[in-house]
Structures are given as structure tokens and as C-alpha cells.
Design a protein around this motif. Structure first.
Motif, short mmCIF file in Angstrom:
data_model
loop_
_atom_site.label_atom_id
_atom_site.label_comp_id
_atom_site.label_asym_id
_atom_site.label_seq_id
_atom_site.Cartn_x
_atom_site.Cartn_y
_atom_site.Cartn_z
N ARG A 227 42.76 45.05 17.43
CA ARG A 227 42.86 44.31 18.69
C ARG A 227 41.50 44.22 19.38
NH1 ARG A 227 47.73 47.34 18.73
NH2 ARG A 227 49.57 45.99 18.73
N SER A 228 41.23 43.02 19.92
CA SER A 228 39.99 42.77 20.65
C SER A 228 40.20 41.51 21.47
CB SER A 228 38.81 42.58 19.68
OG SER A 228 39.00 41.42 18.89
N LEU A 229 39.28 41.23 22.38
CA LEU A 229 39.38 39.99 23.15
C LEU A 229 39.24 38.78 22.24
CD1 LEU A 229 37.37 40.88 26.39
CD2 LEU A 229 39.86 40.60 26.14
N HIS A 230 38.34 38.89 21.26
CA HIS A 230 38.18 37.78 20.31
C HIS A 230 39.47 37.59 19.52
CE1 HIS A 230 36.39 35.05 17.40
NE2 HIS A 230 36.86 35.83 16.43
N GLY A 231 40.08 38.72 19.08
CA GLY A 231 41.33 38.63 18.34
C GLY A 231 42.45 38.04 19.19
N TYR A 232 42.45 38.39 20.46
CA TYR A 232 43.47 37.85 21.38
C TYR A 232 43.32 36.33 21.51
CZ TYR A 232 46.25 37.45 25.70
OH TYR A 232 47.18 37.11 26.66
N TYR A 233 42.08 35.88 21.65
CA TYR A 233 41.82 34.44 21.73
C TYR A 233 42.28 33.75 20.45
CZ TYR A 233 39.39 29.99 22.20
OH TYR A 233 39.11 28.65 22.26
N GLN A 234 41.94 34.33 19.30
CA GLN A 234 42.36 33.73 18.03
C GLN A 234 43.87 33.74 17.88
OE1 GLN A 234 40.45 32.08 15.81
NE2 GLN A 234 38.80 32.38 17.31
N HIS A 235 44.50 34.79 18.36
CA HIS A 235 45.96 34.89 18.31
C HIS A 235 46.61 33.73 19.07
CE1 HIS A 235 49.96 36.72 18.53
NE2 HIS A 235 49.93 36.62 19.83
N LEU A 236 46.04 33.35 20.19
CA LEU A 236 46.63 32.32 21.04
C LEU A 236 46.17 30.90 20.71
CD1 LEU A 236 46.42 34.05 24.54
CD2 LEU A 236 48.41 33.88 23.04
N PHE A 237 44.95 30.77 20.16
CA PHE A 237 44.38 29.43 20.00
C PHE A 237 43.84 29.12 18.61
CE2 PHE A 237 43.75 30.68 24.49
CZ PHE A 237 44.57 29.73 25.09
N GLY A 238 43.64 30.15 17.76
CA GLY A 238 43.10 29.90 16.43
C GLY A 238 44.12 29.27 15.50
N ILE A 239 43.64 28.53 14.51
CA ILE A 239 44.53 27.88 13.54
C ILE A 239 45.41 28.90 12.84
CG2 ILE A 239 44.58 26.68 11.32
CD1 ILE A 239 42.35 24.94 12.25
N ARG A 240 44.87 30.07 12.54
CA ARG A 240 45.63 31.12 11.88
C ARG A 240 46.30 32.06 12.87
NH1 ARG A 240 44.29 31.43 6.39
NH2 ARG A 240 42.42 30.26 5.79
N GLY A 241 46.25 31.75 14.16
CA GLY A 241 46.82 32.62 15.17
C GLY A 241 48.33 32.61 15.18
N GLY A 242 48.95 33.78 14.99
CA GLY A 242 50.40 33.86 14.95
C GLY A 242 51.06 33.50 16.26
N GLY A 243 50.33 33.61 17.38
CA GLY A 243 50.88 33.26 18.68
C GLY A 243 50.32 31.97 19.24
N ASN A 244 49.80 31.12 18.37
CA ASN A 244 49.15 29.89 18.80
C ASN A 244 50.05 29.08 19.74
OD1 ASN A 244 48.50 26.89 18.57
ND2 ASN A 244 46.73 27.79 17.54
N LEU A 245 49.56 28.89 20.96
CA LEU A 245 50.38 28.25 22.00
C LEU A 245 50.63 26.78 21.71
CD1 LEU A 245 48.78 29.88 25.17
CD2 LEU A 245 50.86 30.58 23.96
N ARG A 246 49.65 26.11 21.15
CA ARG A 246 49.83 24.69 20.84
C ARG A 246 50.88 24.51 19.76
NH1 ARG A 246 44.60 21.21 19.41
NH2 ARG A 246 44.23 21.66 21.61
N ASN A 247 50.79 25.34 18.71
CA ASN A 247 51.79 25.25 17.64
C ASN A 247 53.20 25.50 18.17
OD1 ASN A 247 49.66 24.84 15.92
ND2 ASN A 247 49.76 26.84 14.95
N PHE A 248 53.32 26.53 19.00
CA PHE A 248 54.63 26.87 19.57
C PHE A 248 55.17 25.70 20.39
CE2 PHE A 248 56.86 28.49 23.37
CZ PHE A 248 58.03 28.92 22.75
N THR A 249 54.29 25.05 21.15
CA THR A 249 54.73 23.91 21.96
C THR A 249 55.23 22.77 21.08
OG1 THR A 249 53.12 24.51 23.67
CG2 THR A 249 54.02 22.28 23.75
N HIS A 250 54.47 22.43 20.05
CA HIS A 250 54.90 21.36 19.14
C HIS A 250 56.24 21.71 18.49
CE1 HIS A 250 51.46 18.86 19.60
NE2 HIS A 250 50.61 19.68 19.01
N PHE A 251 56.36 22.95 18.02
CA PHE A 251 57.61 23.37 17.38
C PHE A 251 58.79 23.22 18.35
CE2 PHE A 251 60.76 26.74 16.75
CZ PHE A 251 61.17 26.48 15.46
N THR A 252 58.58 23.64 19.59
CA THR A 252 59.65 23.58 20.58
C THR A 252 60.04 22.14 20.89
OG1 THR A 252 58.87 25.64 21.58
CG2 THR A 252 60.32 24.27 22.91
N LEU A 253 59.05 21.28 21.12
CA LEU A 253 59.33 19.89 21.47
C LEU A 253 60.09 19.17 20.35
CD1 LEU A 253 55.97 18.87 23.18
CD2 LEU A 253 58.14 19.45 24.30
#
Length: 279
Positions: A227-253
Motif C-alpha cells: 500500500r502507498s499513495l501511488h498504489g491508491y491512485y493506481q487502484h482508483l484510476f490506473g488501467i489495471r486498478g481493481g477499484g478503477n472508478l471509471r470502469n465501475f461507472t461504465h459497468f454500472t451504467l
């Protein structure tokens, strides 16, 4: 003919072991397409030297999972595939895996099928599909809810991962390929199987077909382990991020019933924002 599509990027050892497990199947009426997305560890030489029967599609290192799978599917279709199975290279299939998948595929020719996943280290089941309650964003784990005596045959699920995912040609003709534009890596498999279900195709986890996985080797687990701030950013916004917010939004819509969407989105965002630090 069944074509098994495996996208790979490095991790030569896993690719070799996966292909050897496929070579040892009790039923052999299938072909394999490996999409080598610019590996630099000698994967291409290994494939040419040890697995001459495998068709290889080359990538430039920028395909990621979804575009890699799509490239393999396109190639398989040109070769006459009437069933596609997507598979990751970090799995080992049990010797009767293909036989047990095709047994049920022949009984339910338009169904999308996944497999029971075992931990490669212990042999114990770790994933057997989920049923999602969109109203509360609650996932019902079939493994936790099914009595051991019922852990066989087909069980309906909301969606499936891409590890050992069998897709009939009719599904591809109806809904197309995976959504590589909006979901380049994570959630593309869950999205595809959910969309197939919304189009009237049955989606089942096949408890008779088993494959072994390495749960600690997933990108999500490795990111959380350090865990790190960089890892947190990648988690939320990186292409390989498991918590990617954009991906989650597309999936939900694309998949959530509209009346449940506001709560599902808010709940999902909150889980992703704090979940990185809780697991």
C-alpha cells in the motif's frame, strides 16, 4: 470447434504450465490461440519451440486484457470457431476440464459457462460464482451458500470472470466482442457475461469443471500488498486498478437497473475509496 483464447504478457512459467495442463486433457477436440502482447521474457521463443500446435497472435504491449482477448477471438473466428473459451495464463485446468465444460455446453448450447475455481496451493474451492442484488450492492457467494452436497452441475449467476469462460458463437453474434474501449482490463469479463444475461442468454457456473488459480498473483492483490499513495491512485484510476472508478461507472451504467443506479453508484464509489485500505 472450441477455441481457447489466452492473452499473455510475460510470466513465461505460468503460460507453459497452463498450456501443459491443456495438453493433458481427456478431450482434445479444441484448439488454442495465445495472444502474446509484446512479451520480453522469451515467451515467443518458448511457444514456437514447445507448442507448435498453438496459434499465436502478436500484440505491441498495449492491448491489455480486453483488446488481447478480442484479438484472439477475431483470429479464432476466422479459423471456424463455433465456441470460444477465454482463459488467463495463470491457471491450471484439471485433466477433465474441457470434457466437463463441453458436456454441459452440448446440453445447453446457448448458455455462457464458467468454472469452479480452486486454490492451486490447497486444492480447496475459492470461487463458485455470485448472485448480485443490485438494490443493495450485496453479493451472494454461491460457495458460501451452497451445501457441499449441491456443489455439482450448473448454477445460475449474475456474471462470470474470464478464467475458463465458455462463450457460444450465438452470443458473440448477438452482442459482439468485449468492451475494450470502455473496459480495457478489469470488469470487462463481468460486463460481458452480464450483458449476455440481459440479452436472454443463461449464465451458469459449472461446478463439475474445475481449474486451479493463484489468488495471490492477481494485480489487485499485489497492489494492496504494497500500500502507498501511488498504489491508491493506481487502484482508483490506473488501467489495471481493481477499484478503477471509471470502469465501475461504465459497468454500472450498462448493467444496473435504472431504479437502483443512484444508490449502487454511491455505495460502489464509497467501497472503492476506502476498500484499498481495508483488505
Amino acid at each position: 470447434m472450441l477455441y481457447i483464447v489466452i492473452p499473455v504478457f510475460n510470466r513465461l512459467k505460468y503460460t507453459r504450465e497452463c498450456l501443459l495442463s491443456l495438453r493433458a486433457q481427456t478431450r482434445t477436440d479444441f484448439r488454442i490461440v495465445v495472444v502474446d502482447d509484446g512479451s520480453t521474457d522469451g515467451t515467443d521463443q518458448m511457444l514456437a519451440r514447445e507448442f507448435g500446435e498453438v496459434a499465436v497472435v502478436k500484440g505491441d504491449g498495449n492491448l491489455f486484457w480486453t483488446a488481447g482477448v478480442n484479438a484472439g477471438i477475431r483470429h479464432a473466428l476466422t479459423l471456424g470457431a463455433n465456441r470460444i473459451m477465454t482463459m488467463n495464463n495463470d491457471v491450471l485446468v484439471l485433466h477433465d476440464f474441457v470434457e466437463r465444460m463441453l458436456f454441459w455446453a452440448e446440453k445447453h448450447p446457448q448458455a455462457v459457462l464458467g468454472a469452479l475455481e480452486l486454490d492451486v496451493a490447497t486444492g480447496k474451492p475459492i470461487y463458485g460464482g455470485e448472485r448480485l442484488d443490485w438494490r443493495t450492492n450485496t453479493r451472494h457467494d454461491l460457495l458460501a451458500e451452497l451445501p457441499e452436497a449441491d456443489r455439482h452441475g450448473l448454477h445460475p449467476v449474475t456474471y462470470l470472470p474470464g478464467r475458463g469462460l465458455l462463450i457460444p458463437l450465438e452470443v458473440i453474434e448477438k452482442i459482439g466482442l468485449f468492451d475494450e474501449k470502455r473496459l480495457p482490463h478489469y470488469l470487462a469479463d463481468f460486463d460481458y457475461t452480464s450483458v449476455a444475461r440481459l440479452h436472454g442468454f443463461a449464465v451458469y457456473c459449472n461446478y463439475d469443471a474445475r481449474l486451479s488459480t493463484y489468488p495471490d498473483e492477481s494485480g489487485q492483490e499485489q497492489t494492496r500488498r504494497h500500500r502507498s499513495l501511488h498504489g491508491y491512485y493506481q487502484h482508483l484510476f490506473g488501467i489495471r486498478g481493481g477499484g478503477n472508478l471509471r470502469n465501475f461507472t461504465h459497468f454500472t451504467l450498462k448493467n444496473c437497473p435504472p431504479r437502483y443506479m443512484p444508490y449502487y453508484l454511491l455505495n460502489g464509489y464509497a467501497r472503492r475509496l476506502v476498500g484499498y485500505f481495508l483488505h
